[in-house]
Scaffold this active site. Sequence first.
Site, PDB file in Angstrom:
ATOM      1  N   CYS A   2     -20.357 -55.533  10.117  1.00  0.00           N
ATOM      2  CA  CYS A   2     -19.194 -55.699   9.249  1.00  0.00           C
ATOM      3  C   CYS A   2     -19.534 -55.136   7.871  1.00  0.00           C
ATOM      4  O   CYS A   2     -20.656 -55.270   7.384  1.00  0.00           O
ATOM      5  CB  CYS A   2     -18.741 -57.136   9.064  1.00  0.00           C
ATOM      6  SG  CYS A   2     -18.247 -57.932  10.589  1.00  0.00           S
ATOM      7  N   ARG A  27     -21.054 -49.821   9.936  1.00  0.00           N
ATOM      8  CA  ARG A  27     -21.470 -51.216  10.113  1.00  0.00           C
ATOM      9  C   ARG A  27     -20.573 -51.975  11.078  1.00  0.00           C
ATOM     10  O   ARG A  27     -20.870 -53.109  11.466  1.00  0.00           O
ATOM     11  CB  ARG A  27     -21.482 -51.939   8.766  1.00  0.00           C
ATOM     12  CG  ARG A  27     -22.508 -51.397   7.805  1.00  0.00           C
ATOM     13  CD  ARG A  27     -22.480 -52.182   6.522  1.00  0.00           C
ATOM     14  NE  ARG A  27     -22.921 -53.547   6.729  1.00  0.00           N
ATOM     15  CZ  ARG A  27     -24.150 -53.977   6.504  1.00  0.00           C
ATOM     16  NH1 ARG A  27     -25.061 -53.141   6.083  1.00  0.00           N
ATOM     17  NH2 ARG A  27     -24.474 -55.229   6.705  1.00  0.00           N
ATOM     18  N   TRP A  74     -17.032 -55.814  12.904  1.00  0.00           N
ATOM     19  CA  TRP A  74     -17.680 -55.761  14.213  1.00  0.00           C
ATOM     20  C   TRP A  74     -17.506 -57.161  14.780  1.00  0.00           C
ATOM     21  O   TRP A  74     -18.060 -58.135  14.267  1.00  0.00           O
ATOM     22  CB  TRP A  74     -19.155 -55.410  14.069  1.00  0.00           C
ATOM     23  CG  TRP A  74     -19.844 -55.197  15.383  1.00  0.00           C
ATOM     24  CD1 TRP A  74     -19.894 -54.044  16.109  1.00  0.00           C
ATOM     25  CD2 TRP A  74     -20.594 -56.166  16.143  1.00  0.00           C
ATOM     26  NE1 TRP A  74     -20.617 -54.236  17.259  1.00  0.00           N
ATOM     27  CE2 TRP A  74     -21.052 -55.522  17.310  1.00  0.00           C
ATOM     28  CE3 TRP A  74     -20.900 -57.506  15.950  1.00  0.00           C
ATOM     29  CZ2 TRP A  74     -21.817 -56.180  18.270  1.00  0.00           C
ATOM     30  CZ3 TRP A  74     -21.661 -58.158  16.909  1.00  0.00           C
ATOM     31  CH2 TRP A  74     -22.112 -57.490  18.054  1.00  0.00           C
ATOM     32  N   ASN A 100     -19.111 -61.152   6.195  1.00  0.00           N
ATOM     33  CA  ASN A 100     -20.044 -60.442   7.062  1.00  0.00           C
ATOM     34  C   ASN A 100     -21.068 -61.473   7.518  1.00  0.00           C
ATOM     35  O   ASN A 100     -21.756 -62.046   6.681  1.00  0.00           O
ATOM     36  CB  ASN A 100     -20.723 -59.328   6.242  1.00  0.00           C
ATOM     37  CG  ASN A 100     -21.912 -58.729   6.939  1.00  0.00           C
ATOM     38  OD1 ASN A 100     -22.010 -58.770   8.164  1.00  0.00           O
ATOM     39  ND2 ASN A 100     -22.838 -58.174   6.168  1.00  0.00           N
ATOM     40  N   GLY A 101     -21.124 -61.741   8.816  1.00  0.00           N
ATOM     41  CA  GLY A 101     -22.083 -62.737   9.302  1.00  0.00           C
ATOM     42  C   GLY A 101     -21.392 -63.754  10.184  1.00  0.00           C
ATOM     43  O   GLY A 101     -20.347 -63.462  10.773  1.00  0.00           O
ATOM     44  N   GLU A 501     -37.157 -44.619  24.398  1.00  0.00           N
ATOM     45  CA  GLU A 501     -36.304 -44.214  23.279  1.00  0.00           C
ATOM     46  C   GLU A 501     -35.291 -43.142  23.725  1.00  0.00           C
ATOM     47  O   GLU A 501     -34.120 -43.185  23.335  1.00  0.00           O
ATOM     48  CB  GLU A 501     -37.196 -43.709  22.129  1.00  0.00           C
ATOM     49  CG  GLU A 501     -36.478 -43.224  20.891  1.00  0.00           C
ATOM     50  CD  GLU A 501     -35.581 -44.255  20.222  1.00  0.00           C
ATOM     51  OE1 GLU A 501     -35.584 -45.431  20.614  1.00  0.00           O
ATOM     52  OE2 GLU A 501     -34.835 -43.860  19.319  1.00  0.00           O
ATOM     53  N   LYS A 505     -31.307 -43.732  23.381  1.00  0.00           N
ATOM     54  CA  LYS A 505     -30.429 -42.807  22.638  1.00  0.00           C
ATOM     55  C   LYS A 505     -29.278 -42.368  23.531  1.00  0.00           C
ATOM     56  O   LYS A 505     -28.131 -42.349  23.108  1.00  0.00           O
ATOM     57  CB  LYS A 505     -31.185 -41.551  22.168  1.00  0.00           C
ATOM     58  CG  LYS A 505     -32.154 -41.670  21.040  1.00  0.00           C
ATOM     59  CD  LYS A 505     -31.569 -42.024  19.696  1.00  0.00           C
ATOM     60  CE  LYS A 505     -31.384 -43.505  19.538  1.00  0.00           C
ATOM     61  NZ  LYS A 505     -32.324 -44.262  18.800  1.00  0.00           N
ATOM     62  N   GLU A 508     -26.729 -45.301  24.282  1.00  0.00           N
ATOM     63  CA  GLU A 508     -25.877 -45.824  23.214  1.00  0.00           C
ATOM     64  C   GLU A 508     -24.821 -44.847  22.737  1.00  0.00           C
ATOM     65  O   GLU A 508     -23.752 -45.270  22.317  1.00  0.00           O
ATOM     66  CB  GLU A 508     -26.688 -46.411  22.055  1.00  0.00           C
ATOM     67  CG  GLU A 508     -27.502 -45.477  21.246  1.00  0.00           C
ATOM     68  CD  GLU A 508     -28.263 -46.200  20.113  1.00  0.00           C
ATOM     69  OE1 GLU A 508     -27.807 -47.222  19.599  1.00  0.00           O
ATOM     70  OE2 GLU A 508     -29.338 -45.702  19.748  1.00  0.00           O
ATOM     71  N   HIS A 524     -42.940 -48.127  42.374  1.00  0.00           N
ATOM     72  CA  HIS A 524     -42.890 -49.557  42.683  1.00  0.00           C
ATOM     73  C   HIS A 524     -41.461 -50.080  42.770  1.00  0.00           C
ATOM     74  O   HIS A 524     -41.230 -51.284  42.671  1.00  0.00           O
ATOM     75  CB  HIS A 524     -43.706 -50.347  41.649  1.00  0.00           C
ATOM     76  CG  HIS A 524     -45.153 -49.968  41.640  1.00  0.00           C
ATOM     77  ND1 HIS A 524     -46.003 -50.283  42.670  1.00  0.00           N
ATOM     78  CD2 HIS A 524     -45.882 -49.247  40.755  1.00  0.00           C
ATOM     79  CE1 HIS A 524     -47.210 -49.797  42.417  1.00  0.00           C
ATOM     80  NE2 HIS A 524     -47.157 -49.154  41.253  1.00  0.00           N
ATOM     81  N   LYS A 621     -24.398 -50.510  13.012  1.00  0.00           N
ATOM     82  CA  LYS A 621     -25.697 -50.039  12.530  1.00  0.00           C
ATOM     83  C   LYS A 621     -26.675 -51.182  12.255  1.00  0.00           C
ATOM     84  O   LYS A 621     -27.803 -51.139  12.699  1.00  0.00           O
ATOM     85  CB  LYS A 621     -25.485 -49.212  11.259  1.00  0.00           C
ATOM     86  CG  LYS A 621     -26.762 -48.594  10.705  1.00  0.00           C
ATOM     87  CD  LYS A 621     -27.261 -47.485  11.591  1.00  0.00           C
ATOM     88  CE  LYS A 621     -28.557 -46.889  11.100  1.00  0.00           C
ATOM     89  NZ  LYS A 621     -29.185 -46.057  12.145  1.00  0.00           N
TER      90      LYS A 621
END
Length: 626
Positions: A2, A27, A74, A100-101, A501, A505, A508, A524, A621
């Site tokens: 947010c 954000r 968000w 925000n939170g 990684e 990438k 997402e 395995h 983010k």
Amino acid sequence: MCGIVGYIGTQSATEILLSGLEKLEYRGYDSAGLATVYNGQIKSVRAKGKLHNLREKLVGIEMPANIGIGHTRWATHGKPEEYNAHPHMDDTGRVAVVQNGIVENYRELRKELENQGHQFVSDTDTEVIPHLIAEFLSGLEGKREAFLEAVRQTLKKLDGAFAIAILCADYPNEIIVARQQAPMSIGLGQGEFFCASDSPALVSHTQVVLSLENREMARLTPLGVEVYNFEGDRLNKLPRILNWSPALVDKHIFKHFMLKEIHEQPNVVRSCLETYINSNWDAKNSQISPTNLELLPSLYKNLEQVEILACGTSRHAGLIGKYLLEQLAGISTTVNYASEARYAPSPMRENTLIIGVTQSGETADTLAALAMEQQRRLDKPAEFQSRFLGITNRAESSIANLVNQIIDIRAGIEIGVAATKTFVAQVMAFYFLAIDLGWQRQYLSGEKIAEIIDGLQKIPAQMEQMLEVQDGQIEDFAHQFNDTQDLIFVGRGINYPIALEGALKLKEISYIHAEGYPAGEMKHGPIALLDDKVPVVAIAIPGLVYEKVLSNAQEAKARDAQLIGVIPENTEADVFDNVLTVPAVDELLSPMLTVIPLQLLAYHIAAHRGLDVDQPRNLAKSVTVE
Ligand code: AGP
């Protein structure tokens, strides 16, 4: 998570709020809204979806006010619908709040307020805040500073980690902001003041910034800014100068921030080297440290073990860190998901250095895990309590309050949700740390340190060479994956985290299902997934595990998988259907280069699919909720 902005001054607030929200949209981007005060009334406009929907909705609506607050969301509590978008108001429409939170105790508070007759119209935790403020305001009627006091009383009732900005129609020349474990900064202009949950929204207006600390609040008026703690004491705080160029928050010639940030990596590595390698170091003089880290002796005295706490890409950097710390400094290292460690902590051992890795410095899971580690050491000797190190791109962020020392990776603001340049800078921090500890513990010879530093110095030019050639090549190559639904990345040793990684990438930003595996682990189980529709990317760098990776790649090929090799130029490539090459490099340093083609591959696949690379669905983010 947010974004919050606020403005008070002489200009029209709406455009300033919208351009601030644009800078913070990374954000969160589920919905957006703003509120202003004009002629004693609050006017609020909100829209579901991205910011451009709010912009469209505002066309033709007169918003002449010089004061306002805005929000980009968000979603945590309540679906991303307009009725859950911020600002939220009390039922008289006199108080507007953006948050925000998370307000953790919102259910009890809502019940209490409903019993008092308050009516709620959203599913959010935030809505209790304007109702509480309105309730306290009615009890303080006629009193001086009633708005400030009502907010203070409200804050005392809220549990959780959050930052808020508030407007009140009866106080048309005030914005009140507060911080409890979520970032909030105030920009000081000339006769105008700004607030924002992150500095990119401030830099085009001012470089003079006051950052609130935990449990601090501020009142912004056209005359200035007053800061208080939650107990009501007035505080004297000095602003700092950001020294950020507005160009940092501009895409420049690139289509997306992510691509710009991938191309910034050579300079990021250069600046890390300039900052942290000691140019006076001499392999023959054991008294001079090879790095400028200047670690506090309390961090590493009698050190036996390192525990790394991080999430996502930062955790992948931590896994490379583990390899380096164990192999170059001989220190046993564990890497834990911060979100798991908080509830299943490792047994406490006195001589453990805890390292929190977070580019934003605000990831709630990482902060909570560090806080838990601190908490359970409170009754231990001081020495035991002072072994916390942070690796972050935001030295001024919340992690600074939880560690004894910070390694500032100085990558410059990263806007793309997919971390790229901050990852390579975090990995650089681990090279420096491993060299430093290897030297302190006399585990590494001067020659070996010199060899590593020499190799690291070559990385920026090697990255530049790769980016120049490969960006276009990989853009063409990425077309092959237009219909791909699954992709596997494999690597071993120091390149196993790069496989993770590469997969993260791709997932997402392209929404393709991807997994990273240690190459030897495929047989395995996961090898059962392979057929001619599941390409496999194998990172195969000559060194300790080279032959093994090639054998694992053969095994995948025998199951008809299209095999893509990330290999050094001029090496044997027969086994691979396609190759993405890196300059010849020592295996120990290779992650700095092998990650680049994987970043470019993810980027170009997503861009070909026409996806919103910088703001992928469901993500934000900085993840400031647990
Ligand atoms: C990286 O591309 C992701 N967006 C995400 O995994 C990120 O690395 C994670 O949320 C941790 O963030 P931090 O580094 O700010 O703590």
